[in-house]
Design a protein around this motif. Structure first.
Motif, PDB file in Angstrom:
ATOM      1  N   ALA A 187      56.961 112.069 -15.118  1.00  0.00           N
ATOM      2  CA  ALA A 187      55.653 111.826 -16.217  1.00  0.00           C
ATOM      3  C   ALA A 187      55.718 110.533 -16.032  1.00  0.00           C
ATOM      4  N   LYS A 188      56.817 109.756 -15.549  1.00  0.00           N
ATOM      5  CA  LYS A 188      56.273 108.315 -16.080  1.00  0.00           C
ATOM      6  C   LYS A 188      56.932 107.307 -15.057  1.00  0.00           C
ATOM      7  N   ASN A 189      56.558 108.196 -13.672  1.00  0.00           N
ATOM      8  CA  ASN A 189      57.081 107.858 -12.044  1.00  0.00           C
ATOM      9  C   ASN A 189      58.278 106.740 -12.422  1.00  0.00           C
ATOM     10  N   MET A 190      59.226 107.221 -12.517  1.00  0.00           N
ATOM     11  CA  MET A 190      60.754 106.542 -12.750  1.00  0.00           C
ATOM     12  C   MET A 190      61.599 106.725 -11.929  1.00  0.00           C
ATOM     13  N   VAL A 191      62.629 106.023 -11.551  1.00  0.00           N
ATOM     14  CA  VAL A 191      63.745 107.401 -11.214  1.00  0.00           C
ATOM     15  C   VAL A 191      64.904 106.423 -11.586  1.00  0.00           C
ATOM     16  N   TYR A 192      65.782 106.775 -11.847  1.00  0.00           N
ATOM     17  CA  TYR A 192      67.425 105.856 -12.947  1.00  0.00           C
ATOM     18  C   TYR A 192      68.412 105.985 -12.284  1.00  0.00           C
ATOM     19  N   LEU A 193      69.233 105.029 -12.349  1.00  0.00           N
ATOM     20  CA  LEU A 193      70.893 105.309 -12.300  1.00  0.00           C
ATOM     21  C   LEU A 193      71.518 105.339 -12.983  1.00  0.00           C
ATOM     22  N   GLN A 194      72.103 105.772 -13.683  1.00  0.00           N
ATOM     23  CA  GLN A 194      73.273 105.448 -15.093  1.00  0.00           C
ATOM     24  C   GLN A 194      74.280 105.193 -13.780  1.00  0.00           C
ATOM     25  N   MET A 195      75.250 104.026 -14.517  1.00  0.00           N
ATOM     26  CA  MET A 195      76.288 103.932 -13.331  1.00  0.00           C
ATOM     27  C   MET A 195      77.489 103.409 -14.599  1.00  0.00           C
ATOM     28  N   ASN A 196      78.690 103.979 -14.624  1.00  0.00           N
ATOM     29  CA  ASN A 196      79.693 104.069 -15.521  1.00  0.00           C
ATOM     30  C   ASN A 196      81.243 103.440 -14.423  1.00  0.00           C
ATOM     31  N   SER A 197      81.580 103.306 -15.545  1.00  0.00           N
ATOM     32  CA  SER A 197      83.178 102.423 -14.521  1.00  0.00           C
ATOM     33  C   SER A 197      83.369 102.086 -13.455  1.00  0.00           C
ATOM     34  N   LEU A 198      82.612 101.048 -13.466  1.00  0.00           N
ATOM     35  CA  LEU A 198      82.250  99.431 -12.571  1.00  0.00           C
ATOM     36  C   LEU A 198      83.635  99.379 -12.225  1.00  0.00           C
ATOM     37  N   ASN A 199      83.170  98.949 -11.018  1.00  0.00           N
ATOM     38  CA  ASN A 199      84.286  98.406 -10.265  1.00  0.00           C
ATOM     39  C   ASN A 199      83.841  97.199  -8.852  1.00  0.00           C
ATOM     40  N   PRO A 200      84.514  96.173  -8.657  1.00  0.00           N
ATOM     41  CA  PRO A 200      84.189  95.034  -8.307  1.00  0.00           C
ATOM     42  C   PRO A 200      83.405  95.148  -6.788  1.00  0.00           C
ATOM     43  N   GLU A 201      84.410  96.741  -6.432  1.00  0.00           N
ATOM     44  CA  GLU A 201      83.625  97.023  -5.148  1.00  0.00           C
ATOM     45  C   GLU A 201      82.265  97.508  -4.897  1.00  0.00           C
ATOM     46  N   ASP A 202      81.947  97.897  -6.606  1.00  0.00           N
ATOM     47  CA  ASP A 202      80.101  98.391  -6.236  1.00  0.00           C
ATOM     48  C   ASP A 202      78.919  97.188  -6.424  1.00  0.00           C
ATOM     49  N   THR A 203      79.405  95.889  -5.808  1.00  0.00           N
ATOM     50  CA  THR A 203      79.130  94.702  -5.986  1.00  0.00           C
ATOM     51  C   THR A 203      78.398  95.030  -4.664  1.00  0.00           C
ATOM     52  N   ALA A 204      76.518  94.728  -5.242  1.00  0.00           N
ATOM     53  CA  ALA A 204      75.972  94.794  -3.798  1.00  0.00           C
ATOM     54  C   ALA A 204      74.122  94.674  -4.807  1.00  0.00           C
ATOM     55  N   VAL A 205      73.548  94.923  -3.616  1.00  0.00           N
ATOM     56  CA  VAL A 205      72.206  95.030  -3.879  1.00  0.00           C
ATOM     57  C   VAL A 205      71.927  96.306  -4.268  1.00  0.00           C
ATOM     58  N   TYR A 206      71.271  96.721  -4.788  1.00  0.00           N
ATOM     59  CA  TYR A 206      71.245  98.594  -5.122  1.00  0.00           C
ATOM     60  C   TYR A 206      69.247  98.437  -4.948  1.00  0.00           C
ATOM     61  N   TYR A 207      68.928  99.789  -4.371  1.00  0.00           N
ATOM     62  CA  TYR A 207      67.195  99.088  -3.409  1.00  0.00           C
ATOM     63  C   TYR A 207      67.339 100.978  -4.066  1.00  0.00           C
ATOM     64  N   CYS A 208      65.548 101.346  -4.258  1.00  0.00           N
ATOM     65  CA  CYS A 208      65.062 102.504  -4.664  1.00  0.00           C
ATOM     66  C   CYS A 208      64.529 102.926  -3.147  1.00  0.00           C
ATOM     67  N   ASN A 209      63.924 104.229  -2.736  1.00  0.00           N
ATOM     68  CA  ASN A 209      63.734 104.619  -2.287  1.00  0.00           C
ATOM     69  C   ASN A 209      63.115 106.298  -2.069  1.00  0.00           C
ATOM     70  N   ILE A 210      61.723 106.255  -1.557  1.00  0.00           N
ATOM     71  CA  ILE A 210      61.163 107.212  -2.132  1.00  0.00           C
ATOM     72  C   ILE A 210      60.517 107.319  -0.793  1.00  0.00           C
TER      73      ILE A 210
END
Length: 116
Positions: free
Chosen positions: A74-97
């Motif tokens: 309804a809001k045209n939104m996509v989410y990504l909840q990220m928990n327990s992050l670690n340094p290996e998760d460092t990156a640029v995050y992109y949305c794709n449709i």
């Protein structure tokens, strides 16, 4: 004209959490895929999480239950909840449709940096 705008990135300590958001403007006919990807320096872009129109959810092997993809149509939104992050998760995050018609849209990315 379709635009995807990611937000929610930032600097977080190891063990912390972030929620990324992807806001879509413009209409996309017959969406059949929504996903989050990431790209770290010197590495290839990789799948983080995705939805298909059939309801299938896929996560990258490295997620290991730490992330959750969700959407609000309804809001045209996509989410990504990220928990327990670690340094290996460092990156640029992109949305794709993507659509069944072959149209493929990407956002400009949001930087996630996890400090140790």
């Amino acid at each position: 004209q379709v635009q995807l705008v990611e937000s929610g990135g930032g600097l977080v300590q190891a063990g912390g959490s972030l929620t990324l958001s992807c806001a879509r403007s413009g209409n996309i006919f017959s969406i059949n895929y929504m996903g989050w990807y990431r790209q770290a320096p010197g590495k290839q872009r990789e799948l983080v999480a995705s939805f298909t129109s059939g309801g299938r959810i896929t996560y990258g092997d490295f997620v290991k239950g730490r992330f959750t993809i969700s959407r609000d149509n309804a809001k045209n939104m996509v989410y990504l909840q990220m928990n327990s992050l670690n340094p290996e998760d460092t990156a640029v995050y992109y949305c794709n449709i993507a659509s069944r018609l072959g149209n493929d849209y990407w956002g400009q990315g949001t930087q996630v940096t996890v400090s140790s």
